[in-house]
Design a protein around this motif. Structure first.
Motif, mmCIF file in Angstrom:
data_model
loop_
_atom_site.group_PDB
_atom_site.id
_atom_site.type_symbol
_atom_site.label_atom_id
_atom_site.label_comp_id
_atom_site.label_asym_id
_atom_site.label_seq_id
_atom_site.Cartn_x
_atom_site.Cartn_y
_atom_site.Cartn_z
ATOM 1 N N MET A 1 0.492 -1.466 -0.507
ATOM 2 C CA MET A 1 -0.258 -0.129 -0.602
ATOM 3 C C MET A 1 0.747 1.587 -0.027
ATOM 4 O O MET A 1 2.438 1.438 1.061
ATOM 5 N N LYS A 2 0.151 2.192 -0.467
ATOM 6 C CA LYS A 2 1.467 3.680 -1.306
ATOM 7 C C LYS A 2 1.263 4.321 -0.081
ATOM 8 O O LYS A 2 0.111 4.211 0.536
ATOM 9 N N LYS A 3 1.947 4.993 0.856
ATOM 10 C CA LYS A 3 2.103 5.662 1.944
ATOM 11 C C LYS A 3 1.247 7.340 1.813
ATOM 12 O O LYS A 3 1.283 7.925 0.562
ATOM 13 N N LYS A 4 0.543 7.526 2.119
ATOM 14 C CA LYS A 4 -0.123 9.106 2.312
ATOM 15 C C LYS A 4 1.171 9.942 3.016
ATOM 16 O O LYS A 4 1.744 9.937 4.036
ATOM 17 N N ARG A 5 1.351 11.415 2.823
ATOM 18 C CA ARG A 5 1.819 12.267 3.272
ATOM 19 C C ARG A 5 1.266 13.316 4.001
ATOM 20 O O ARG A 5 0.488 13.789 3.494
ATOM 21 N N ILE A 6 1.927 13.527 5.050
ATOM 22 C CA ILE A 6 1.476 14.621 5.966
ATOM 23 C C ILE A 6 2.159 15.767 6.501
ATOM 24 O O ILE A 6 3.004 15.208 6.368
ATOM 25 N N GLU A 30 3.932 2.974 8.990
ATOM 26 C CA GLU A 30 3.428 2.002 7.558
ATOM 27 C C GLU A 30 2.181 3.089 7.020
ATOM 28 O O GLU A 30 2.757 2.136 5.870
ATOM 29 N N GLU A 31 1.315 3.563 7.132
ATOM 30 C CA GLU A 31 0.889 4.172 6.329
ATOM 31 C C GLU A 31 0.814 5.435 6.229
ATOM 32 O O GLU A 31 0.295 6.872 4.952
ATOM 33 N N TRP A 32 1.730 6.378 7.028
ATOM 34 C CA TRP A 32 1.771 7.813 6.590
ATOM 35 C C TRP A 32 3.549 7.718 6.575
ATOM 36 O O TRP A 32 4.657 7.475 7.546
ATOM 37 N N ASP A 33 3.926 9.005 5.933
ATOM 38 C CA ASP A 33 5.339 9.712 5.591
ATOM 39 C C ASP A 33 5.414 11.021 6.281
ATOM 40 O O ASP A 33 3.803 12.020 5.667
ATOM 41 N N ILE A 34 5.669 11.139 7.386
ATOM 42 C CA ILE A 34 5.181 12.559 7.772
ATOM 43 C C ILE A 34 7.011 13.762 7.959
ATOM 44 O O ILE A 34 7.912 12.899 8.486
#
Length: 354
Positions: A1-6, A30-34
């Protein structure tokens, strides 16, 4: 799954940073690049780098409500910050920007709006700060700590959720806190916090009466950067720190009464922990008056007493401590009736839906 970015933003004081960190700690890596965008020299840089989040610094100007030549210079600093923030956001391509306010957030929000990136804002205080007053027109969603604050923002995009409180603050162990301080169980623990930047008058007043204080309390004095008094290291029952990080939860678990500024994030944490408070808000000469309003509302609800800094003397401090100590059970009963909202979980859910 491609990570979301915040991208998170906010700074100028710890109050604009710690709620962001509370959210960051709960986001699944594992879900977000912060990422974080802040100022070049603000406290946010130190706090964010401690948790190993990529940090980008931009130019920013102070938002003043009074006439000053620096306002002219700061217009150009803010414009430069907007260009820098836009370049950073174009590189990161975040799915969302989350702001806690403070003057550094304005360029980031303007840039995000230009790039059509969703913007979430959280306002901690009873009345909005100038940064959030400017930013509200650009925001996608707005959240507030106080129910009374909703009226200051557009109704169709504003939600009262409470204050996002760090999960680790509830994990404190009183025994560990007492041992860390090398205190005993014979006397109650009084914790004094003047805010992330310290408080000169509070520090001086506490030290003027330290012999009286240590007869009844064991004192933890968090006095701010460069405010340690090296002549007072050997006073029994008195420990001073510039700032406390990992041990704070344990120390608060052992605390009977806290003396604090009126910053919203701190007082909501003490409320959640049911620690009776003496709130000494920043004066109108030092701030826009938000802490005075926060303190007034908390006192009206029975969670605290307010001691204005202009009236702060050794005698007044001792008298208010006696009052709170005598009323501490009553205050805790009022705190038990407070309907705590899980703002952190709410925000995590809303961010996850972007």
């Amino acid at each position: 799954m491609k990570k979301k970015r915040i991208v998170f933003t906010g700074g100028g004081s710890a109050g604009h940073v710690t709620p962001n960190i509370a959210i960051i700690r709960e986001l699944h890596k594992e879900e977000w690049d912060i990422f974080y965008i802040g100022s070049k020299k603000g406290i946010e840089k130190d706090l964010v780098e401690k948790i190993h989040i990529p940090y980008y610094a931009i130019s920013s100007g102070k938002l003043r409500r009074y006439i000053n030549f620096e306002n002219v210079i700061d217009v150009f600093r803010v414009l430069k910050g907007c260009l820098e923030a836009k370049k950073i956001l174009q590189k990161i391509k975040p799915h969302i920007v989350f702001s806690k306010g403070g003057f550094v957030s304005v360029p980031v929000i303007v840039a995000a709006r230009l790039l059509k990136i969703p913007i979430f804002i959280h306002e901690s205080d009873l009345t909005p700060g100038l940064a959030n007053k400017i930013s509200k027109k650009f925001a996608t969603r707005i959240f507030t700590s106080f129910e009374e604050t909703v009226k200051y923002f557009p109704e169709n995009k504003t939600t009262y959720i409470g204050s996002p409180i760090r999960g680790e603050i509830f994990q404190g162990n009183a025994k560990k806190g007492t041992e860390y301080l090398n205190f005993n169980s014979n006397l109650p623990i009084l914790t004094i916090m003047g805010g992330s930047l310290g408080a000169k008058k509070i520090n001086e007043t506490v030290r003027d009466v330290i012999k009286q204080l240590t007869k009844k309390y064991q004192v933890v004095h968090i006095c701010g950067k460069n405010n340690i008094d090296h002549d007072m290291y050997n006073i029994r029952g008195y420990k001073q720190f510039e700032y406390i990080h990992d041990e704070l939860a344990d120390i608060l678990a052992a605390t009977t009464i806290v003396v604090t500024r009126g910053g919203s994030n701190s007082i909501f944490e003490f409320l959640a922990l049911k620690i009776p408070m003496i709130i000494i808000p920043l004066t109108l000469q030092q701030s826009r008056g938000d802490q005075i309003l926060n303190a007034k509302l908390f006192a009206e609800k029975g969670f605290s007493v307010t001691l204005e800094e202009e009236l702060l003397t050794s005698k007044a401090l001792m008298a208010n401590l006696e009052l709170v100590f005598d009323k501490r059970k009553e205050m805790q009963s009022a705190m038990n009736l407070y309907s705590k909202k899980d703002a952190l979980s709410f925000l995590l859910n809303e961010i996850g839906r972007v």
